[in-house]
Design a protein around this motif. Structure first.
Motif, PDB file in Angstrom:
ATOM      1  N   GLY A  58       0.802  -1.196  -0.215  1.00  0.00           N
ATOM      2  CA  GLY A  58       0.019   0.015   0.090  1.00  0.00           C
ATOM      3  C   GLY A  58       0.698   1.235  -0.014  1.00  0.00           C
ATOM      4  N   ARG A  59       0.026   2.249   0.221  1.00  0.00           N
ATOM      5  CA  ARG A  59       0.545   3.691   0.415  1.00  0.00           C
ATOM      6  C   ARG A  59       1.870   3.956   1.217  1.00  0.00           C
ATOM      7  N   ARG A  60       2.696   4.727   0.919  1.00  0.00           N
ATOM      8  CA  ARG A  60       4.005   5.177   1.691  1.00  0.00           C
ATOM      9  C   ARG A  60       4.224   6.859   1.831  1.00  0.00           C
ATOM     10  N   GLU A 117      11.915  -1.392   0.212  1.00  0.00           N
ATOM     11  CA  GLU A 117      11.052  -2.027  -0.960  1.00  0.00           C
ATOM     12  C   GLU A 117      10.615  -3.429  -0.650  1.00  0.00           C
ATOM     13  N   GLY A 118       9.224  -3.674  -0.679  1.00  0.00           N
ATOM     14  CA  GLY A 118       8.762  -4.827  -0.689  1.00  0.00           C
ATOM     15  C   GLY A 118       8.518  -5.515   0.634  1.00  0.00           C
ATOM     16  N   ALA A 119       8.819  -4.635   1.647  1.00  0.00           N
ATOM     17  CA  ALA A 119       8.229  -4.914   3.183  1.00  0.00           C
ATOM     18  C   ALA A 119       6.619  -4.930   3.178  1.00  0.00           C
ATOM     19  N   VAL A 120       6.013  -5.650   3.993  1.00  0.00           N
ATOM     20  CA  VAL A 120       4.702  -5.564   4.122  1.00  0.00           C
ATOM     21  C   VAL A 120       4.313  -4.866   5.657  1.00  0.00           C
ATOM     22  N   LEU A 121       3.639  -3.866   5.524  1.00  0.00           N
ATOM     23  CA  LEU A 121       3.362  -3.453   6.806  1.00  0.00           C
ATOM     24  C   LEU A 121       2.167  -3.929   7.477  1.00  0.00           C
ATOM     25  N   THR A 122       2.242  -4.514   8.986  1.00  0.00           N
ATOM     26  CA  THR A 122       0.935  -5.058   9.544  1.00  0.00           C
ATOM     27  C   THR A 122       0.718  -3.940  10.728  1.00  0.00           C
ATOM     28  N   LYS A 146      -4.399  -5.522   1.588  1.00  0.00           N
ATOM     29  CA  LYS A 146      -4.527  -6.271   0.706  1.00  0.00           C
ATOM     30  C   LYS A 146      -3.148  -7.390   0.552  1.00  0.00           C
ATOM     31  N   ALA A 147      -2.272  -6.988   0.709  1.00  0.00           N
ATOM     32  CA  ALA A 147      -0.913  -7.698   0.571  1.00  0.00           C
ATOM     33  C   ALA A 147      -0.958  -8.652   1.782  1.00  0.00           C
ATOM     34  N   LEU A 148      -1.428  -8.596   3.029  1.00  0.00           N
ATOM     35  CA  LEU A 148      -1.764  -9.448   3.910  1.00  0.00           C
ATOM     36  C   LEU A 148      -2.905 -10.483   3.537  1.00  0.00           C
ATOM     37  N   LYS A 149      -3.827 -10.339   2.894  1.00  0.00           N
ATOM     38  CA  LYS A 149      -4.782 -11.099   2.750  1.00  0.00           C
ATOM     39  C   LYS A 149      -4.321 -12.108   1.602  1.00  0.00           C
ATOM     40  N   LEU A 150      -3.613 -11.619   0.709  1.00  0.00           N
ATOM     41  CA  LEU A 150      -2.754 -12.415  -0.382  1.00  0.00           C
ATOM     42  C   LEU A 150      -1.898 -13.555   0.484  1.00  0.00           C
ATOM     43  N   LEU A 151      -1.458 -13.220   1.497  1.00  0.00           N
ATOM     44  CA  LEU A 151      -0.511 -14.046   2.070  1.00  0.00           C
ATOM     45  C   LEU A 151      -1.551 -15.120   2.903  1.00  0.00           C
ATOM     46  N   PHE A 152      -2.524 -14.558   3.465  1.00  0.00           N
ATOM     47  CA  PHE A 152      -3.568 -15.374   4.340  1.00  0.00           C
ATOM     48  C   PHE A 152      -4.093 -16.528   3.244  1.00  0.00           C
ATOM     49  N   LEU A 198       8.982   7.038   9.331  1.00  0.00           N
ATOM     50  CA  LEU A 198       9.892   5.744   9.475  1.00  0.00           C
ATOM     51  C   LEU A 198       8.793   4.804   8.424  1.00  0.00           C
ATOM     52  N   THR A 199       7.684   4.926   8.602  1.00  0.00           N
ATOM     53  CA  THR A 199       6.595   3.845   7.958  1.00  0.00           C
ATOM     54  C   THR A 199       7.108   4.330   6.041  1.00  0.00           C
ATOM     55  N   ASN A 200       7.083   5.450   5.927  1.00  0.00           N
ATOM     56  CA  ASN A 200       7.159   5.795   4.527  1.00  0.00           C
ATOM     57  C   ASN A 200       8.638   5.361   3.961  1.00  0.00           C
ATOM     58  N   HIS A 201       9.588   4.909   4.865  1.00  0.00           N
ATOM     59  CA  HIS A 201      10.727   4.622   4.520  1.00  0.00           C
ATOM     60  C   HIS A 201      11.310   3.152   4.841  1.00  0.00           C
ATOM     61  N   LEU A 202      10.110   2.271   4.728  1.00  0.00           N
ATOM     62  CA  LEU A 202      10.311   0.908   4.893  1.00  0.00           C
ATOM     63  C   LEU A 202      11.012   0.478   3.524  1.00  0.00           C
TER      64      LEU A 202
END
Length: 269
Positions: free
Chosen positions: A61-63, A245-250, A81-87, A239-243
């Motif tokens: 999602g957004r950063r 690339e590819g990290a999935v935020l929970t 959305k990314a987490l639901k893909l993992l689930f 900090l969130t905006n600079h995770l």
């Protein structure tokens, strides 16, 4: 974000050039092999994993946060959305590693597990995910954050360890050696691959924790590592905006672990 050309962003560029058909296929339960071989060194038979990687790249999602709250309540504030893909991932087996020790063997353990699962037990669709929190969460910030907030100084102060940069996101070029050469002692399957970009390319998903972000923000403020004098919510947003690339935020790692276990993930502590 200050990342090298060797980062997993190449997969996103590939997906964009191919269109979003892959995402639709994965959401519908079908697999795809649109990822180029050089972007993913795992066996071409890992079709479920390859399809998931493509879909995740399009659904992180957004950063662009300006301020975030202490407790997240709106799914738009994390990578829902990314987490639901993992689930919903249909491949097997699925593991989630509880990683908290920044200077521990966590990257090595995930690499070794992947090697044994894929090449010894012949499970090409094995999915390894990292529940990254505590001090280990600092590995998921780009070099901009490490420089701006002097994380080396903060780490020396809080953990009594010396490190001058985020070496966890640095990938050695030899780690991109031929995927066919599994026994190469300087290839992607060796200890040379003990870094976040190399593991991401193999399919490891690194989960970031909002609670860890919030707590680090508070610690940085209290220790004087807040050059722009940001509020707590603003610093957490930065900090969130600079995770990486590819990290999935929970919204919170341990709560997310419970949901993942309910969806068939094995918890590795």
């Amino acid at each position: 974000m200050q990342q090298s050309s060797q980062s997993p962003v190449s997969r996103r560029q590939l997906l964009q050039s191919a269109g979003l058909a892959t995402v639709g296929a994965v959401m519908a339960g079908t697999s795809s092999a649109t990822i180029a071989a050089e972007a993913n060194p795992e066996p071409v038979s890992a079709k479920n994993l390859r399809g998931l990687m493509s879909a995740l790249q399009a659904n992180v999602g957004r950063r662009d946060f300006r301020e975030v709250p202490m407790i997240l309540t709106d799914p738009s504030d994390w990578d829902d959305k990314a987490l639901k893909l993992l689930f919903a991932y249909a491949g097997q087996p699925k593991e989630i590693f509880d990683n908290t020790d920044l200077f521990g063997p966590w990257l090595n353990l995930m690499r070794n597990t992947m090697n044994a699962m894929v090449y010894a037990w012949k499970q090409p669709d094995f999915l390894a995910t990292s529940a990254t929190h505590g001090p280990a969460a600092m590995a998921l910030y780009d070099q901009h954050v490490w420089d701006k907030y002097n994380l080396p100084g903060f780490i020396a102060q809080k953990l009594d360890k010396k490190i001058d940069r985020n070496a966890f996101i640095e990938e050695k070029s030899v780690a991109k050696a031929s995927a066919d050469d599994v026994q190469n002692e300087t290839g992607p399957f060796s200890a040379v691959g003990n870094n976040i970009p190399a593991l991401q390319r193999r399919g490891v998903v690194f989960l970031a924790c909002h609670n860890a972000i919030w707590e680090l923000s508070e610690a940085l403020m209290k220790s004087g590592h807040n050059p722009d004098k940001l509020s707590h919510g603003q610093l957490a947003a930065d900090l969130t905006n600079h995770l990486v690339e590819g990290a999935v935020l929970t919204p919170g790692i341990l709560a997310t672990v419970a949901v993942m276990q309910r969806n068939g993930f094995h918890y590795v502590i």
